[in-house]
Scaffold this motif. Structure first.
Motif, short mmCIF file in Angstrom:
data_model
loop_
_atom_site.label_atom_id
_atom_site.label_comp_id
_atom_site.label_asym_id
_atom_site.label_seq_id
_atom_site.Cartn_x
_atom_site.Cartn_y
_atom_site.Cartn_z
N PHE A 185 1.13 -1.46 -0.08
CA PHE A 185 -0.02 -0.09 0.17
C PHE A 185 1.06 1.24 -0.20
N LYS A 186 2.15 0.96 0.96
CA LYS A 186 3.02 2.86 1.30
C LYS A 186 3.52 2.77 -0.31
N GLN A 187 3.79 1.51 -0.90
CA GLN A 187 4.81 1.54 -2.49
C GLN A 187 4.09 2.13 -3.32
N GLY A 188 2.38 1.45 -3.55
CA GLY A 188 1.66 2.44 -4.50
C GLY A 188 1.51 3.99 -4.32
N ALA A 189 1.34 4.43 -2.84
CA ALA A 189 0.74 5.37 -2.24
C ALA A 189 2.14 6.24 -2.66
N HIS A 190 3.79 6.23 -2.46
CA HIS A 190 4.34 6.80 -3.15
C HIS A 190 4.40 7.27 -5.08
N LYS A 191 4.43 6.20 -4.82
CA LYS A 191 4.21 6.20 -6.42
C LYS A 191 3.24 6.88 -7.20
N VAL A 192 2.41 7.49 -6.77
CA VAL A 192 1.55 8.78 -7.57
C VAL A 192 1.78 9.89 -6.39
N LEU A 193 2.43 9.62 -5.48
CA LEU A 193 2.41 10.72 -4.61
C LEU A 193 3.63 12.33 -4.73
N ASP A 194 4.82 11.13 -4.62
CA ASP A 194 6.12 11.49 -4.20
C ASP A 194 6.49 12.54 -5.65
N GLY A 195 6.27 13.55 -5.29
CA GLY A 195 6.43 14.82 -6.39
C GLY A 195 5.90 15.54 -6.64
N LYS A 196 4.46 15.25 -6.60
CA LYS A 196 3.20 15.81 -6.20
C LYS A 196 2.91 16.93 -5.31
N VAL A 197 3.66 16.09 -4.28
CA VAL A 197 3.22 17.06 -2.59
C VAL A 197 4.37 16.76 -1.91
N ASP A 198 4.44 17.52 -0.76
CA ASP A 198 5.49 17.60 0.47
C ASP A 198 5.05 16.93 1.09
N ILE A 199 5.43 15.34 1.69
CA ILE A 199 5.51 14.06 1.86
C ILE A 199 6.25 14.40 3.76
N ALA A 200 5.22 15.97 4.24
CA ALA A 200 6.23 16.10 5.63
C ALA A 200 6.71 15.24 6.92
N TYR A 201 5.25 14.56 7.23
CA TYR A 201 5.63 13.99 8.42
C TYR A 201 5.02 12.38 7.82
N GLU A 202 6.06 10.66 8.30
CA GLU A 202 4.88 9.54 7.11
C GLU A 202 5.89 8.57 8.87
#
Length: 363
Positions: A185-202
């Motif tokens: 789940f995490k891998q798939g979400a990062h695939k979509v979100l990385d570079g488009k928003v700032d994942i500031a806390y994980e």
């Protein structure tokens, strides 16, 4: 044949409701309902009491399909109550009772490896159900879990709309690393979100609403209430804890994802405190698990029931069936969970949600 590699898991996990036997069934101290033993008995082991779907849907659906396919077969059921040691004991108990096939959703996919090896050594076949347990399992059925993560990530971006920028701060609360699905789940979400928003806390919420709530509180303290644009929660149980924390902090109208299409989550979506969930149709998964278990019991080939192969964290290559999932928002509640009979409109639209249901045409 498509091959999927599923990474090594670690230590603990959560999902289901306490075991309940049929009228007249005896119960052993592991919470297992005894409905017979011997060559036509199939074991079903579910991991815990946190996510309602397993007890409400998976267990009865699995049992019904087994009975349909094999009228004189019985199902021996037990719930681990979020305790990997207890689940290992339940595997041993089923071996002792003469169960010939076990379908297991592992509480801890790595810790259960030795128990699965012991079962196989005794001639018991094992089906990994929903979570890919390590060890020599004969088959695996689940959803395309990386795709589930992609659906979650995309739902978050869609809800953010124009606010989805590289500087938009997003909080990610992931599942438990002991569950190999969580990593997907995490891998798939990062695939979509990385570079488009700032994942500031994980952080990991361990599939627990209380832990997720604590992590969300820490994120608010670290980032500031007004700086958080949206929240990725890996499942609905954690989303519930996060929603309460956001409300307590006076934060509203920001996207929040989930997964499992729990009733409470559907109601939060109606009310606007959760933006999306992921619906994984329980019946196809439970039916496939039952079909695999009965086929193994009867010594049949599994090729017609599996169409891909996965590699578990222990390096075992396993024939698999990966099912599709669907993102659910206000727009398609009626066409998904209501249409499939998971919930009725009346169950969703209680007095508290009646006005909100009317506003979105859910009547």
């Amino acid at each position: 044949m498509r091959r999927v590699v599923i990474g090594t898991a670690a230590v603990s996990m959560a999902v289901s409701l306490a075991a309940c036997g049929k009228a007249g069934d005896k119960k052993d101290d592991s919470g297992s309902s005894s409905s017979g033993s011997g060559s036509k008995t199939i074991g079903l082991l579910l991991p815990d009491s946190v996510t309602a779907r397993y007890e409400k849907f998976d267990k009865p659906l699995f049992e019904a399909k087994v009975k349909e396919l094999c009228s004189d077969c019985t199902v021996e059921y037990a719930n681990a109550a979020a305790d990997p040691t207890k689940q290992a004991q339940q595997v041993s108990s089923m071996i002792t009772k003469g169960v010939k096939v076990i379908a297991i959703s592992a509480q801890d996919s790595a810790a259960i490896k030795s128990s699965i090896q012991s079962a196989v050594n005794k001639g018991v076949k094992v089906v990994a159900y929903d979570r890919l347990a390590q060890g020599p399992v004969s088959a695996y059925v689940s959803f395309d879990n990386e795709k589930v993560g992609e659906l979650q990530g995309q739902a978050l971006l869609d809800a953010l709309g124009k606010k989805a920028t590289k500087s938009s701060k997003v909080v990610m609360i992931n599942g438990d690393d002991a569950d190999p699905n969580a990593g997907m789940f995490k891998q798939g979400a990062h695939k979509v979100l990385d570079g488009k928003v700032d994942i500031a806390y994980e952080q990991s919420g361990l599939w627990k609403d209380t832990v997720a709530a604590q992590k969300m509180s820490a994120a608010i303290t670290q980032l500031g209430a007004k700086k958080i644009a949206g929240v990725y929660a890996a499942n609905d149980g954690m989303a519930g804890g996060i929603a309460n924390t956001l409300k307590g902090a006076g934060i509203s109208n920001i996207p929040l994802t989930g997964q499992d299409a729990e009733l409470a989550a559907i109601q939060r979506i109606v009310a606007g405190t959760q933006s999306a969930t992921v619906y994984k149709a329980y019946k196809p998964e439970a039916d496939t698990a039952a079909e695999l278990a009965v086929a193994l019991l009867q010594g049949k080939d599994l090729k017609s029931l599996t169409d891909t192969e996965v590699t578990s964290g222990s390096g075992d290559k396993v024939p698999a069936k990966l099912l599709p999932a669907t993102s659910v928002t206000k727009a398609n509640i009626k066409d998904t969970v209501v249409k499939d009979g998971i919930y009725t409109v009346q169950e969703i639209c209680t007095a508290e949600y009646a006005k909100a249901c009317k506003a979105i045409g859910l009547q």
